[in-house]
Design an enzyme around this catalytic site. Structure first.
Site, mmCIF file in Angstrom:
data_model
loop_
_atom_site.group_PDB
_atom_site.id
_atom_site.type_symbol
_atom_site.label_atom_id
_atom_site.label_comp_id
_atom_site.label_asym_id
_atom_site.label_seq_id
_atom_site.Cartn_x
_atom_site.Cartn_y
_atom_site.Cartn_z
ATOM 1 N N CYS A 299 -1.310 43.354 56.543
ATOM 2 C CA CYS A 299 -2.206 42.424 57.231
ATOM 3 C C CYS A 299 -1.880 40.957 56.936
ATOM 4 O O CYS A 299 -1.751 40.135 57.860
ATOM 5 C CB CYS A 299 -3.662 42.735 56.909
ATOM 6 S SG CYS A 299 -4.156 42.494 55.178
ATOM 7 N N HIS A 347 -8.767 42.153 53.602
ATOM 8 C CA HIS A 347 -8.135 42.268 54.922
ATOM 9 C C HIS A 347 -8.209 40.930 55.641
ATOM 10 O O HIS A 347 -9.134 40.142 55.431
ATOM 11 C CB HIS A 347 -8.827 43.348 55.755
ATOM 12 C CG HIS A 347 -8.056 43.737 56.979
ATOM 13 N ND1 HIS A 347 -6.849 44.402 56.927
ATOM 14 C CD2 HIS A 347 -8.304 43.538 58.310
ATOM 15 C CE1 HIS A 347 -6.398 44.609 58.153
ATOM 16 N NE2 HIS A 347 -7.254 44.085 59.022
ATOM 17 N N HIS A 359 -4.370 42.229 64.330
ATOM 18 C CA HIS A 359 -4.206 42.537 62.905
ATOM 19 C C HIS A 359 -3.352 43.783 62.711
ATOM 20 O O HIS A 359 -3.114 44.553 63.644
ATOM 21 C CB HIS A 359 -5.578 42.722 62.241
ATOM 22 C CG HIS A 359 -6.301 43.987 62.653
ATOM 23 N ND1 HIS A 359 -7.075 44.718 61.787
ATOM 24 C CD2 HIS A 359 -6.359 44.649 63.845
ATOM 25 C CE1 HIS A 359 -7.600 45.762 62.409
ATOM 26 N NE2 HIS A 359 -7.181 45.748 63.654
#
Length: 385
Positions: A299, A347, A359
């Site tokens: 990510c 994240h 993402h």
């Protein structure tokens, strides 16, 4: 390019088609106009004996959790399994961040050690030069019979020569003093370099240990999640994906119901457009922890490389991105900004406009576009000051 890209619909196929359009035609909405709607709920599957589709939600909007194979799951519902797997991957994400940070710091320490080594070499060469100077002065005095220049000057019978000699003597004395001072300073610098190098090596080794520990944690969490999934039948795995999409859709719908998009109307900068274009061009590539491209990303690898492509270096990990980049209010969010998720900042995604983000979700998933509110938002940070 300014038309709205609405991802409403009852079919997961709609989402996949929309993503394919984005990947081929580029990005819309980076001017601040509407761009994407929440991820739609998954397509209905087969009908159960009770007449309820496995992909349907209950009348109250809660995803159906009817177990399809409790024996392999110890009696747990698929929804419970989904949450357990999601938590394992989230923990793996936290460990991945720790690994990436340790690796990044180890790289920085290695570069510092190389710099110190160069300085040590330069210092040693400088000392050799200064010693040669001092040796030349000593040899000159020896050739004059060992008589100091001041004594030779005092014995001079020529006034003009005396004055010239006096000036040269002062210059020589100053040069000698400067040589000694510089020699002493250079030797002290070398001593400090040795201390710095030792400390850098210790930090480097500590970061390597941290990276190894984090790597083990990542692999352990991912293995546990994969084992849980491996016990499911093919039909259950498909249902698990549907439940995952339903949960994201529900969260995104709740986020949009607050009217948040009415306030968000920021326009992307040129750099922000480049970051968005880079990130959306990666759609379909696999997630791989610790990866920064070009074939796969995690990510924060995706977000950091997107902004590198835009000409801006940012921290490698989502936690460091949160800590070091300027924060902005959600209402001030604009395409190119980073969305940090979860309380532990494990994240991160890149906002592309109209309530959508790009993402790298987790192991086993590909880079995709999803609703910006499909996970708990912790903060919005801006790579551009």
């Amino acid at each position: 390019m300014n038309r709205r890209l609405r991802l409403h619909g009852a079919s997961a196929l709609t989402l996949l088609c929309a993503m394919a359009i984005v990947a081929v035609t580029g990005v819309t909405g980076i001017s601040g106009t509407a761009y994407a709607a929440p991820t739609p709920p998954p397509a209905p599957g087969r009908t159960t004996p009770g007449g309820t589709s496995p992909g349907a939600t209950s009348p109250g909007g809660t995803p159906s959790t009817t177990p399809a194979g409790p024996g392999a799951r110890g009696g747990k519902s698929l929804e419970q399994v989904r949450k357990e797997i999601e938590e394992l991957y989230r923990q793996a994400g936290t460990a991945t961040d720790a690994y990436n940070l340790a690796e990044s710091e180890a790289k920085a320490q290695s570069e510092k050690i190389v710099e110190i080594a160069k300085k040590v070499q330069e210092g040693q060469e400088r000392i050799a030069t200064l010693k040669n100077k001092a040796g030349a002065a000593a040899r000159a005095q020896y050739r004059s019979g060992g008589m100091p220049p001041s004594a030779q000057l005092a014995l001079s019978s020529n006034p003009s020569q005396f004055l010239i000699g006096a000036d040269l003597l002062r210059q020589g004395q100053k040069a000698t003093a400067d040589t000694v001072t510089e020699l002493t300073r250079t030797q002290k610098d070398l001593q400090q370099y040795a201390i710095d190098a030792s400390m850098r090596w210790q930090t480097l080794e500590a970061n390597r240990v941290k990276a190894e520990e984090a790597k083990k944690q990542v692999e352990t969490k991912i293995k546990a999640a994969e084992e849980l999934e491996s016990k499911l039948e093919a039909e259950e795995k498909a249902r698990l994906l549907q439940l995952e999409q339903e949960a994201q859709y529900k969260a995104q719908t709740a986020w949009l119901s607050t009217g948040v998009l009415k306030e968000i109307n920021g326009t992307a900068t040129d750099a922000g457009k480049k970051a968005v274009q880079f990130a959306t061009a990666q759609i379909g590539k696999p997630y791989a922890w610790g990866a920064q491209g070009p074939g796969s990303f995690d990510c924060s690898g995706l977000t950091s490389q997107a902004w590198r492509a835009a000409g801006k270096g940012i921290p490698r990990t989502s936690q460091e991105q949160l800590r070091l980049l300027p924060k902005v209010a959600v209402k001030d969010m604009r395409p190119g900004d980073l969305i940090i998720y979860f309380d532990d900042a494990s994240h991160v995604a890149l906002y592309v406009g109209d309530g959508a983000m790009v993402h790298a979700p987790r192991p086993g998933r590909n880079i995709t576009m999803a609703g910006a509110g499909s996970m708990p938002i912790k903060a919005i940070v801006r790579p551009e000051a």
